[in-house]
Write a protein that holds these residues in place. Structure first.
Motif, PDB file in Angstrom:
ATOM      1  N   PHE A  22       0.467   8.506   0.055  1.00  0.00           N
ATOM      2  CA  PHE A  22       0.992   7.245  -0.470  1.00  0.00           C
ATOM      3  C   PHE A  22       0.013   6.584  -1.447  1.00  0.00           C
ATOM      4  N   PRO A  23      -1.247   6.343  -1.074  1.00  0.00           N
ATOM      5  CA  PRO A  23      -2.142   5.725  -2.062  1.00  0.00           C
ATOM      6  C   PRO A  23      -2.466   6.648  -3.237  1.00  0.00           C
ATOM      7  N   ALA A  25      -0.486   8.451  -4.813  1.00  0.00           N
ATOM      8  CA  ALA A  25       0.619   8.399  -5.775  1.00  0.00           C
ATOM      9  C   ALA A  25       0.440   7.254  -6.773  1.00  0.00           C
ATOM     10  N   ASN A  26      -0.439   6.318  -6.458  1.00  0.00           N
ATOM     11  CA  ASN A  26      -0.688   5.182  -7.341  1.00  0.00           C
ATOM     12  C   ASN A  26      -1.721   5.591  -8.387  1.00  0.00           C
ATOM     13  N   PRO A  27      -1.389   5.501  -9.678  1.00  0.00           N
ATOM     14  CA  PRO A  27      -2.332   5.935 -10.709  1.00  0.00           C
ATOM     15  C   PRO A  27      -3.628   5.123 -10.736  1.00  0.00           C
ATOM     16  N   ALA A  28      -3.641   3.941 -10.140  1.00  0.00           N
ATOM     17  CA  ALA A  28      -4.859   3.125 -10.112  1.00  0.00           C
ATOM     18  C   ALA A  28      -5.840   3.595  -9.035  1.00  0.00           C
ATOM     19  N   VAL A  29      -5.406   4.475  -8.156  1.00  0.00           N
ATOM     20  CA  VAL A  29      -6.262   4.962  -7.072  1.00  0.00           C
ATOM     21  C   VAL A  29      -6.944   6.251  -7.518  1.00  0.00           C
ATOM     22  N   GLY A  59       5.751   7.205  -2.295  1.00  0.00           N
ATOM     23  CA  GLY A  59       5.849   5.969  -3.054  1.00  0.00           C
ATOM     24  C   GLY A  59       6.503   6.131  -4.409  1.00  0.00           C
ATOM     25  N   ARG A  60       7.244   7.225  -4.605  1.00  0.00           N
ATOM     26  CA  ARG A  60       7.902   7.446  -5.898  1.00  0.00           C
ATOM     27  C   ARG A  60       9.393   7.371  -5.734  1.00  0.00           C
TER      28      ARG A  60
END
Length: 60
Positions: A22-23, A25-29, A59-60
């Motif tokens: 999940f984290p 999938a976030n481009p900021a991570v 998360g997508r």
């Protein structure tokens, strides 16, 4: 947590894989650092993000 477990079980994904993906999938991570309580869990932690994770859990 219960809803995530139900979805993960339905798709054959471990809670650990869902929790790590999940984290990521976030481009900021840039990185996720799991806390392994035992050395034997390190291989499991390394493999978890490579497990197939359905979009709903990533998360997508």
């Amino acid at each position: 947590m219960a809803r995530i477990k139900i979805i993960a079980d339905r798709h054959g994904v471990s809670m650990k894989a869902a929790g790590l993906r999940f984290p990521l999938a976030n481009p900021a991570v840039a990185a996720v650092i799991p806390g392994a309580s035992q050395p034997s869990r390190l291989a499991e932690d390394r493999a978890a993000p490579r497990d197939h994770t359905p979009r709903i859990l990533a998360g997508r």
